[in-house]
Enzyme design. Structure first.
Site, PDB file in Angstrom:
ATOM      1  N   ASP A   1      -6.341   3.261 -13.375  1.00 17.15           N
ATOM      2  CA  ASP A   1      -5.953   2.318 -13.655  1.00 17.15           C
ATOM      3  C   ASP A   1      -8.263   2.799 -14.071  1.00 17.15           C
ATOM      4  OD1 ASP A   1      -6.800  -0.131 -15.026  1.00 17.15           O
ATOM      5  OD2 ASP A   1      -5.685  -1.402 -14.297  1.00 17.15           O
TER       6      ASP A   1
ATOM      7  N   LEU B   1       0.714  -1.271  -0.122  1.00 17.94           N
ATOM      8  CA  LEU B   1      -0.064  -0.241   0.437  1.00 17.94           C
ATOM      9  C   LEU B   1       1.122   1.643  -0.156  1.00 17.94           C
ATOM     10  CD1 LEU B   1      -3.061  -1.083   2.582  1.00 17.94           C
ATOM     11  CD2 LEU B   1      -3.022  -1.500   0.482  1.00 17.94           C
TER      12      LEU B   1
ATOM     13  N   GLY C   1      -9.006   3.613  -7.812  1.00 17.73           N
ATOM     14  CA  GLY C   1      -8.473   4.800  -8.113  1.00 17.73           C
ATOM     15  C   GLY C   1      -8.521   4.436  -9.646  1.00 17.73           C
TER      16      GLY C   1
ATOM     17  N   SER D   1       2.575   3.959  -7.861  1.00 17.94           N
ATOM     18  CA  SER D   1       1.790   3.038  -8.138  1.00 17.94           C
ATOM     19  C   SER D   1       2.725   2.199  -7.581  1.00 17.94           C
ATOM     20  CB  SER D   1       2.683   2.486  -9.740  1.00 17.94           C
ATOM     21  OG  SER D   1       2.336   1.250  -9.780  1.00 17.94           O
TER      22      SER D   1
ATOM     23  N   HIS E   1      -3.382   4.633  -1.743  1.00 18.99           N
ATOM     24  CA  HIS E   1      -5.213   3.281  -1.659  1.00 18.99           C
ATOM     25  C   HIS E   1      -4.772   4.265  -0.261  1.00 18.99           C
ATOM     26  CE1 HIS E   1      -1.823   0.081  -3.442  1.00 18.99           C
ATOM     27  NE2 HIS E   1      -2.718   0.117  -3.607  1.00 18.99           N
TER      28      HIS E   1
END
Length: 287
Positions: A152, A35, A149, A187, A39
């Site tokens: 993507d 995370l 999120g 990421s 996140h």
């Protein structure tokens, strides 16, 4: 915060949290762990909108291809649990592969059309794995809200299509992409980047800013092909960049677009490799 491992444990925990409280809302954030602040922003959104927050951490083998990075995908359980606790998570669902797939899977959830392009084209079977595991998780947790999120954006579109088509009673809440101070989208895979790769990866966010500027300056009259060519040319200035795709499509239907004036919103979507690390990024432009 309770950490639960089996399907029965998470079901019973959520059921008990709802008992006698018909208005309780459960927010769910499914992740593959490792995370970061992106996140954390999803968990913050879940905390604000929900009474109970459930986080899942599961690296799903079904969504990795045979030559992809399942075995080396970064994992740090203790760090993840510390971030979850700090974010006010109520239940962490941390299953093993055997918990999620106790027997060979003979049922696959497959979403068509919105998976035909972008990562769906370059990673065959990827979104079947995503749709299948998310359906399983929704059935296990039975949340009211699920938070994803927009880094993507195709995944968000796929899951929304799946939820709509299958009448799954969960509201999908898209959340903005979080970026590092220099613009790189956060990421879990960024940890793979070597220093020079990390530096050159900034070309992704600058290419997206270029696209936004070109659309604005043309008042939406620029041809999609011209916009796409400009974005690719910008990325190719970075010698380490290997373009998988740099596409301009409608959003959320993800169909080819020629005339920007004929659509209400587009996505400029990128997938670029730096060394062995494949990064994705996008911007959605309202027209």
């Amino acid at each position: 915060m309770k950490v639960l491992h089996s399907v029965n444990e998470i079901r019973q925990a959520v059921r008990a949290a709802r008992a006698g409280r018909p208005t309780v809302k459960v927010g769910f954030v499914p992740t593959m762990g490792y995370l970061h602040k992106g996140h954390a922003s999803l968990l913050e959104a879940a905390r604000k909108k929900s009474d109970i927050v459930v986080l899942s951490i599961f690296v799903n083998p079904l969504q990795f291809g045979p030559n992809e990075d399942f075995s080396r995908y970064p994992r740090d359980e203790q760090r993840d649990l510390a971030l979850a606790k700090e974010a006010g998570v109520d239940f962490v669902f941390l299953p093993s592969v055997d918990d999620m797939y106790p027997r060979p899977t003979k049922t696959i959830v497959s979403v068509s059309e919105v998976t035909d392009r972008l990562c769906g084209a370059s990673r065959p079977g990827h979104f079947d794995g995503v749709a299948t595991v998310v359906t399983k998780l929704f059935n296990m947790v039975q949340p009211d809200f699920a938070f994803f999120g927009m880094k993507d954006a195709q995944q968000v579109a796929v899951i929304q299509q799946m939820v709509d088509d299958l009448n799954i009673p969960v509201d999908i809440i898209p959340c903005p992409t979080l970026r590092e101070e220099d613009g790189l989208a956060m990421s879990s895979r960024n940890v793979y980047l070597q220093p020079e790769e990390r530096k050159q990866a900034l070309v992704l966010s600058s290419a997206l800013r270029l696209a936004e500027r070109l659309v604005k300056e043309s008042n939406g009259t620029i041809a999609a092909e011209e916009l796409q060519a400009a974005v690719k040319q910008h990325i190719e200035q970075s010698p380490l960049a290997q373009i998988d795709y740099a596409d301009v499509l409608t959003y959320p239907s993800l169909e080819p677009v020629t005339d920007l004036k004929a659509v209400s919103s587009i996505i400029v979507a990128l997938a670029v490799k730096f060394g062995k690390t494949r990064l994705i990024d996008n911007t959605i432009i309202q027209l």
